[in-house]
Design an enzyme around this catalytic site. Structure first.
Site, PDB file in Angstrom:
ATOM      1  N   GLY A 127       1.991  83.189  37.717  1.00  0.00           N
ATOM      2  CA  GLY A 127       1.446  83.841  38.910  1.00  0.00           C
ATOM      3  C   GLY A 127       0.502  82.919  39.655  1.00  0.00           C
ATOM      4  O   GLY A 127      -0.720  83.039  39.527  1.00  0.00           O
ATOM      5  N   GLU A 244       5.758  68.101  33.356  1.00  0.00           N
ATOM      6  CA  GLU A 244       7.119  67.604  33.155  1.00  0.00           C
ATOM      7  C   GLU A 244       7.503  66.720  34.334  1.00  0.00           C
ATOM      8  O   GLU A 244       7.957  67.192  35.353  1.00  0.00           O
ATOM      9  CB  GLU A 244       8.072  68.800  33.015  1.00  0.00           C
ATOM     10  CG  GLU A 244       9.486  68.445  32.640  1.00  0.00           C
ATOM     11  CD  GLU A 244       9.600  67.475  31.482  1.00  0.00           C
ATOM     12  OE1 GLU A 244       9.457  66.262  31.715  1.00  0.00           O
ATOM     13  OE2 GLU A 244       9.844  67.916  30.354  1.00  0.00           O
TER      14      GLU A 244
END
Ligand SMILES: Cc1cc2nc3c(=O)[nH]c(=O)nc-3n(C[C@H](O)[C@H](O)[C@H](O)COP(=O)(O)OP(=O)(O)OC[C@H]3O[C@@H](n4cnc5c(N)ncnc54)[C@H](O)[C@@H]3O)c2cc1C
Length: 394
Positions: A127, A244
């Site tokens: 969120g 990542e």
């Protein structure tokens, strides 16, 4: 810099391949190949098999149940999973909330959440974005006010992937409005079944509903669900978003498309595709294959840590290219299959809707339309270009 895979890497690749051949449920692989968004219960058995093998969390530290792989091994695993049509599972928990909890969470939070995440029993959503705060996350307005042993959270989130399937949200909220915007944010775990949480699906262009609006009205959360220190949310968010660096190259997915397109052309030739048209498709495939090879080299250079201060810019460039190539690959599949792909809302069991169409036709339109989102989520192409500019030229 060494860009070739070592003998150990190749042995690891073979190990991954034989695991995938033995353990990946064929029905799940078929669904994934057809490009449908997976439901929680369909991917659960796969995550459990990975958990049993100790491979559920390639990018977590080994002490928390991560696989303990090198970056190159993680890359090989992702690539092989893509080629074998293995689905992503519980992406937010495994790639975002999990690493943040490993790095910043209290021992109590780590104990409560990490093991259930690994087993696939605990799903998270992210969120961050709000109606007025997407690219400019620092302007978010959801607030969390401390009241005794609880935070009271109020606001609205949007584009929340998998909120309808998640048990918890990692919620970025304003805990101090008096300081500069980035300095007043905190990351708090919010149970999605708490009173005051309403999830409303958003229908997207691909004909699915995998993103949501989330309305948060005076939701009470225990203070120990705060991750790290109060007002340290910006640091954690940056860690999460940068965690990542190479995932957004989508190389597993790209290799999957590249591998299957020649057979698709051959199949369509048998059905009466003009040879000249087939030749043009083969040229497009070859050009894409060359570009994907170049992208892979860029990814390997990043993984080899050779980019130095320009690492952030390299990751942004990779993200732009990865999204563009996905669109080229899926556009090519659409072109080869022609009118056979027209129905957008194919049944999600992988059955094509047009009589006589090959199985490859199922889900093609859905997949092509979905990949436009890759130019937006995780930072739009324009924002990535800003990062490249500010890193290299300012
Ligand atoms: C499929 C999908 C899934 C998503 N899942 C999640 C999720 O799970 N959780 C979550 O928190 N968010 C999620 N998002 C939201 C995503 O992170 C945002 O959509 C994205 O950050 C862009 O923000 P925005 O939509 O508010 O657009 P805006 O920020 O309003 O941007 C609108 C346009 O203006 C451009 N723009 C904005 N600022 C600049 C600038 N400074 N310079 C140049 N151009 C600019 C943008 O590039 C874009 O083209 C998802 C989005 C999609 C599409």
């Amino acid at each position: 810099m060494k860009l070739a895979f070592s003998a150990e890497d190749e042995a690891f690749r073979a190990e991954v391949r034989s695991f995938l051949a033995a353990e990946l449920p064929p029905g799940l692989a078929r669904r994934e190949a057809a490009g449908f968004h997976n439901k929680r219960d369909t991917v659960h058995p796969w995550q459990q098999r990975l958990y049993a093998r100790g491979w559920a969390a390639p990018n977590w530290p080994a002490e928390f149940g991560g696989a303990g792989w090198s970056p190159i091994q993680r890359y090989i695993f992702e690539l092989e999973c893509g080629l074998a049509n293995a689905p992503e599972y519980s992406l937010i928990a495994m790639s975002m909330a999990g690493p943040v909890l490993c790095r910043f969470g209290s021992p109590e939070l780590q104990h409560e959440f990490l093991e259930p995440m690994l087993k696939g029993d605990c799903w998270f959503c992210q969120g961050f974005s709000e109606p007025q705060a997407g690219s400019d996350l620092a302007s978010l307005r959801t607030r969390a006010v401390r009241d005794g042993d609880e935070y009271v959270i109020t606001g609205q989130k949007i584009w929340t992937t998998d909120a309808h399937m998640a048990d918890y949200m990692i919620c970025l909220a304003r805990t101090d409005a008096e300081v500069k915007p980035q300095a007043g944010l905190s990351m708090i775990i919010m149970p999605m079944d708490a009173p005051g949480v309403t999830v409303r699906p958003i229908d997207t262009i691909d004909g699915d509903a995998h993103v949501n609006e989330v309305f948060i009205e005076d939701v009470r959360v225990p203070v120990h669900y705060l991750i790290g220190e109060p007002n340290s949310g910006w640091t954690q968010a940056k860690y999460l978003l940068g965690h990542e660096r190479t995932h957004n190259a989508y190389l597993g997915m790209l290799r999957r498309y590249l591998a299957r397109i020649p057979a698709l052309i051959d199949d369509e030739l048998c059905r009466g595709l003009p040879a000249a048209e087939a030749g043009e498709y083969r040229r497009r495939h070859a050009r894409l294959a060359i570009d994907v090879d170049a992208l892979e080299w860029s990814v390997l250079r990043v993984l080899a840590g050779e980019e130095g201060p320009a690492l952030g810019a390299a990751a942004s460039a990779i993200s732009i290219r990865g999204a563009a190539y996905l669109l080229r690959a899926t556009d090519l599949e659409m072109a080869i299959l022609g009118p056979q792909v027209v129905p957008r809302f194919a049944p999600d069991d992988g059955t094509p809707l047009v009589a006589g169409a090959p199985p490859a036709a199922a889900g093609r339109t859905t997949q092509y339309l979905y990949w436009w989102a890759a130019t937006i989520f995780g930072g739009s192409d324009e924002i990535q270009r800003n990062i490249i500019w500010s890193t290299l030229f300012r």
